[in-house]
Design a protein around this motif. Sequence first.
Motif, PDB file in Angstrom:
ATOM      1  N   UNK A   1       0.829  -1.198   0.000  1.00  0.00           N
ATOM      2  CA  UNK A   1       0.000   0.000   0.000  1.00  0.00           C
ATOM      3  C   UNK A   1       0.871   1.259   0.000  1.00  0.00           C
ATOM      4  N   UNK A   2       1.960   1.218   0.752  1.00  0.00           N
ATOM      5  CA  UNK A   2       2.890   2.349   0.801  1.00  0.00           C
ATOM      6  C   UNK A   2       3.533   2.567  -0.570  1.00  0.00           C
ATOM      7  N   UNK A   3       3.945   1.498  -1.214  1.00  0.00           N
ATOM      8  CA  UNK A   3       4.532   1.615  -2.548  1.00  0.00           C
ATOM      9  C   UNK A   3       3.514   2.155  -3.546  1.00  0.00           C
ATOM     10  N   UNK A   4       2.276   1.693  -3.455  1.00  0.00           N
ATOM     11  CA  UNK A   4       1.226   2.175  -4.356  1.00  0.00           C
ATOM     12  C   UNK A   4       0.941   3.650  -4.115  1.00  0.00           C
ATOM     13  N   UNK A   5       0.962   4.084  -2.854  1.00  0.00           N
ATOM     14  CA  UNK A   5       0.727   5.492  -2.532  1.00  0.00           C
ATOM     15  C   UNK A   5       1.783   6.379  -3.181  1.00  0.00           C
ATOM     16  N   UNK A   6       3.058   6.014  -3.040  1.00  0.00           N
ATOM     17  CA  UNK A   6       4.126   6.836  -3.597  1.00  0.00           C
ATOM     18  C   UNK A   6       4.123   6.794  -5.119  1.00  0.00           C
ATOM     19  N   UNK A   7       3.761   5.654  -5.690  1.00  0.00           N
ATOM     20  CA  UNK A   7       3.651   5.576  -7.139  1.00  0.00           C
ATOM     21  C   UNK A   7       2.491   6.439  -7.635  1.00  0.00           C
ATOM     22  N   UNK A   8       1.400   6.483  -6.880  1.00  0.00           N
ATOM     23  CA  UNK A   8       0.270   7.334  -7.232  1.00  0.00           C
ATOM     24  C   UNK A   8       0.664   8.808  -7.163  1.00  0.00           C
ATOM     25  N   UNK A   9       1.417   9.191  -6.140  1.00  0.00           N
ATOM     26  CA  UNK A   9       1.912  10.567  -6.062  1.00  0.00           C
ATOM     27  C   UNK A   9       2.808  10.897  -7.249  1.00  0.00           C
ATOM     28  N   UNK A  10       3.640   9.955  -7.640  1.00  0.00           N
ATOM     29  CA  UNK A  10       4.505  10.150  -8.800  1.00  0.00           C
ATOM     30  C   UNK A  10       3.672  10.355 -10.057  1.00  0.00           C
ATOM     31  N   UNK A  11       2.569   9.624 -10.183  1.00  0.00           N
ATOM     32  CA  UNK A  11       1.695   9.790 -11.341  1.00  0.00           C
ATOM     33  C   UNK A  11       1.088  11.191 -11.366  1.00  0.00           C
TER      34      UNK A  11
ATOM     35  N   UNK B   1       2.393  13.903 -10.042  1.00  0.00           N
ATOM     36  CA  UNK B   1       3.473  14.839 -10.366  1.00  0.00           C
ATOM     37  C   UNK B   1       3.759  14.804 -11.863  1.00  0.00           C
ATOM     38  N   UNK B   2       3.739  13.623 -12.463  1.00  0.00           N
ATOM     39  CA  UNK B   2       3.954  13.528 -13.906  1.00  0.00           C
ATOM     40  C   UNK B   2       2.847  14.230 -14.682  1.00  0.00           C
ATOM     41  N   UNK B   3       1.618  14.148 -14.187  1.00  0.00           N
ATOM     42  CA  UNK B   3       0.513  14.867 -14.826  1.00  0.00           C
ATOM     43  C   UNK B   3       0.715  16.369 -14.763  1.00  0.00           C
ATOM     44  N   UNK B   4       1.148  16.875 -13.601  1.00  0.00           N
ATOM     45  CA  UNK B   4       1.440  18.303 -13.481  1.00  0.00           C
ATOM     46  C   UNK B   4       2.605  18.709 -14.378  1.00  0.00           C
ATOM     47  N   UNK B   5       3.613  17.845 -14.468  1.00  0.00           N
ATOM     48  CA  UNK B   5       4.744  18.124 -15.368  1.00  0.00           C
ATOM     49  C   UNK B   5       4.282  18.210 -16.816  1.00  0.00           C
ATOM     50  N   UNK B   6       3.398  17.308 -17.209  1.00  0.00           N
ATOM     51  CA  UNK B   6       2.896  17.327 -18.569  1.00  0.00           C
ATOM     52  C   UNK B   6       2.111  18.610 -18.833  1.00  0.00           C
ATOM     53  N   UNK B   7       1.277  19.036 -17.877  1.00  0.00           N
ATOM     54  CA  UNK B   7       0.501  20.263 -18.057  1.00  0.00           C
ATOM     55  C   UNK B   7       1.423  21.482 -18.163  1.00  0.00           C
ATOM     56  N   UNK B   8       2.433  21.555 -17.302  1.00  0.00           N
ATOM     57  CA  UNK B   8       3.377  22.673 -17.364  1.00  0.00           C
ATOM     58  C   UNK B   8       4.193  22.632 -18.657  1.00  0.00           C
ATOM     59  N   UNK B   9       4.561  21.426 -19.078  1.00  0.00           N
ATOM     60  CA  UNK B   9       5.292  21.297 -20.339  1.00  0.00           C
ATOM     61  C   UNK B   9       4.448  21.719 -21.532  1.00  0.00           C
ATOM     62  N   UNK B  10       3.157  21.405 -21.519  1.00  0.00           N
ATOM     63  CA  UNK B  10       2.266  21.840 -22.592  1.00  0.00           C
ATOM     64  C   UNK B  10       2.135  23.358 -22.596  1.00  0.00           C
ATOM     65  N   UNK B  11       2.056  23.960 -21.409  1.00  0.00           N
ATOM     66  CA  UNK B  11       2.002  25.417 -21.306  1.00  0.00           C
ATOM     67  C   UNK B  11       3.267  26.047 -21.877  1.00  0.00           C
ATOM     68  N   UNK B  12       4.401  25.467 -21.537  1.00  0.00           N
ATOM     69  CA  UNK B  12       5.674  25.980 -22.046  1.00  0.00           C
ATOM     70  C   UNK B  12       5.775  25.785 -23.562  1.00  0.00           C
ATOM     71  N   UNK B  13       5.285  24.661 -24.067  1.00  0.00           N
ATOM     72  CA  UNK B  13       5.299  24.421 -25.511  1.00  0.00           C
ATOM     73  C   UNK B  13       4.428  25.440 -26.242  1.00  0.00           C
ATOM     74  N   UNK B  14       3.266  25.747 -25.683  1.00  0.00           N
ATOM     75  CA  UNK B  14       2.424  26.776 -26.306  1.00  0.00           C
ATOM     76  C   UNK B  14       3.122  28.132 -26.312  1.00  0.00           C
ATOM     77  N   UNK B  15       3.868  28.413 -25.259  1.00  0.00           N
ATOM     78  CA  UNK B  15       4.627  29.667 -25.214  1.00  0.00           C
ATOM     79  C   UNK B  15       5.731  29.666 -26.279  1.00  0.00           C
ATOM     80  N   UNK B  16       6.385  28.538 -26.468  1.00  0.00           N
ATOM     81  CA  UNK B  16       7.450  28.464 -27.462  1.00  0.00           C
ATOM     82  C   UNK B  16       6.912  28.532 -28.885  1.00  0.00           C
ATOM     83  N   UNK B  17       5.673  28.096 -29.093  1.00  0.00           N
ATOM     84  CA  UNK B  17       5.083  28.102 -30.440  1.00  0.00           C
ATOM     85  C   UNK B  17       4.286  29.373 -30.733  1.00  0.00           C
ATOM     86  N   UNK B  18       4.487  30.415 -29.961  1.00  0.00           N
ATOM     87  CA  UNK B  18       3.682  31.620 -30.134  1.00  0.00           C
ATOM     88  C   UNK B  18       3.967  32.338 -31.452  1.00  0.00           C
TER      89      UNK B  18
END
Length: 192
Positions: free
Chosen positions: A86-96, A98-115
């Motif tokens: 359960x502890x391993x699943x919790x930390x893996x879920x948190x990692x997921x 964080x990866x979602x937030x990274x993807x959203x920020x990366x998409x925002x940055x990509x839109x800025x670069x493609x302006x």
Amino acid sequence: AWVVVGFQGVFVIFTLYFAFKEMNSIMKQRRLYFKSFWNCVEFSLALLSLAGVGFMLYTVYIVLGFNSPGQRTNTGSTEATFEKYRKAAFWDNLNTHVQGLLFAMGALKLLHLLRFNKHISRGAETMKKATGPLVGFFVIFAIVFIAFAMLAYLTFGPTDDGFSPFISTMETLLTILLGKFYELSDSSGVMG
């Protein structure tokens, strides 16, 4: 499996380089660094990447602890083993997350670069003009949706697993909005 480990290694190396580069920029510019919105985006990307690396390494540490020679004995209880998973699943879920937030920020940055692209800049101008009405719509939608979710939670929560925590109620209702319906006829004598 080795390909995944290789890409994770590249991600760790790139993250450390990127974080070092951002720290140098912060040291040079001091307070002026945080006055630019895009610098704040870069800083949040660096922090989220470091958090993702930390969560990934800690999850790997926990999982490798399952297979260590001292852990192979059957002296531990089933509950203790379950808690480790359960502890391993919790930390893996948190990692997921964080990866979602990274993807959203990366998409925002990509839109800025493609302006420079006229279609991308036209979309940004449209979003700027539509911000007021869209914010108003989302506020009203959130109020109505949360009220509807409270009704569903109070009606179906005690008897149906998909509605038991309030967050699960909202997830289930969003799934129903997307077209997947649940059998609710046995849930409530009045509403179902």
